[in-house]
Scaffold this active site. Sequence first.
Site, short mmCIF file in Angstrom:
data_model
loop_
_atom_site.label_atom_id
_atom_site.label_comp_id
_atom_site.label_asym_id
_atom_site.label_seq_id
_atom_site.Cartn_x
_atom_site.Cartn_y
_atom_site.Cartn_z
N HIS A 45 0.74 -1.16 0.00
CA HIS A 45 0.15 -0.12 -0.04
C HIS A 45 0.89 1.20 -0.16
O HIS A 45 0.36 2.25 -0.23
CB HIS A 45 -0.99 0.07 1.03
CG HIS A 45 -2.22 -0.83 1.00
ND1 HIS A 45 -2.28 -2.23 1.26
CD2 HIS A 45 -3.38 -0.50 0.63
CE1 HIS A 45 -3.39 -2.36 1.08
NE2 HIS A 45 -4.07 -1.76 0.54
N GLY A 46 2.08 1.11 0.43
CA GLY A 46 2.81 2.51 0.58
C GLY A 46 4.14 2.29 0.90
O GLY A 46 4.48 1.20 1.88
#
Length: 467
Positions: A322-323
């Site tokens: 996700h990041g």
Amino acid sequence: MVFSSLYFLFLYLPIVLIAYYITPLKWRNLVLLVFNLIFYAWGEPVYILIMFVSIGIDYTHGMLVDRCKRSGNDRGARMAVASSVIFNLALLFFFKYWDFIAGSLAAVGLNIMPKLGLSLPIGISFYTFQTMSYTIDVYRGDARVQKNIVNFGTFVTLFPQLIAGPIIKYKDLDEQIDFRTHSPEQFASGVQVFVVGLAKKVLLANNLGMLWDAYKALPVEQLTTAGAWLGVAAFSLQLYFDFSGYSDMAVGLGRMLGFEFMRNFDYPYIAKSITEFWRRWHISLGTWFREYMYIPLGGNRVSKPRLFFNLLLVWAATGIWHGASWNFLLWGLYFAALLILEKAFLLKALQKLPALLQHLYTLFLVVVSWAIFAVEDFGHMGGYLKAMFGMAGGGAANDNFLYYLLSYLPMLIISCVACTPLAARLWRRLPERSMRLILPVLLLAGLIFSTAYLVDATYNPFLYFRF
């Protein structure tokens, strides 16, 4: 370019649909490929080169896998799959995680990797996972090798789901890429799903996002306990309507072009356990990790310690997908711990409780998780979590909280109802004639109000672009 923009709605999309439908069937993939590349190059013309490289690498690797399998060279086929996977992961690592790792090492005095300062190609986490699935599916025999590079390029760059999913595995579109049907009913259904998604994104998510931004911007010493919960509740709803709305728009656009994409959300906030929540939230990502990581690691067919280790690995990967930030890894490990507990004993205990308590248990833990997800700075995250659990510098509540609560109460009520199947169930109870009369009015109203908002709005973020 984003779907919820005036340029897309009234310039790009009409031109694409007209050009697509006046083109003979055998040339439609080529036309679609050209428009896919224009769509991606609109925001990042330089990174279109990565798209060409990705298409070329995975196309040739798929051909190599097929040739090796046909000749009985399984070792060569496996090496080709490994090479494709390494290339895609290396591409993702270089653009998404290089600076993150370099900064983390520098923070502990190890200046061994220079920071490159490269911007993140939009949607790279989505399309690298999609292209990785191709060679794996061909090797497993789940999909045919694609010998037409235009058709393969159309799959890789398909604009409805290129930059924000759903993550489509090649085997899911194998037949549709080469042969797909078009009908007025399918097109009309696509328009309906698209407008619903647009309304969710523009009318609900964008307004809820402003409430969350107001609380996120507050210094932690000014947060109240009630305000912290109100803020993260707004983010929970914003994220759902933002991402599910965009996924609905992708599904709708796909139908307009003759494609059927998988559903990406199934009312996750009505779940009665964390296990069930993740069967309903971002379904395409969960399916991808299950098929290409969890099951190859042994899945459920292993000892309990190994099962828990597998869950830990998969959710660490899910978090960091996700990041490039430690809070996403922490968020993934948070869910790993909860899922391990549910697998070990908690799920059986939960099932003995009344349904309401199961829902409250799940909502509480999910909302707490979004505070970890949304706040990347650990100091601010710690202060925000403390405020949520009664250690707020601003006390339990204040006038600011009451102002925001009363101002956003209608929006919050509408959003809470809209994230459940209640409206859909009531709709299905209407007589068919009434549905035929009301539906066009509702869709037109949704399009008009969404357009009016976009004409006047300066706030139109999309949360998953950074992934």
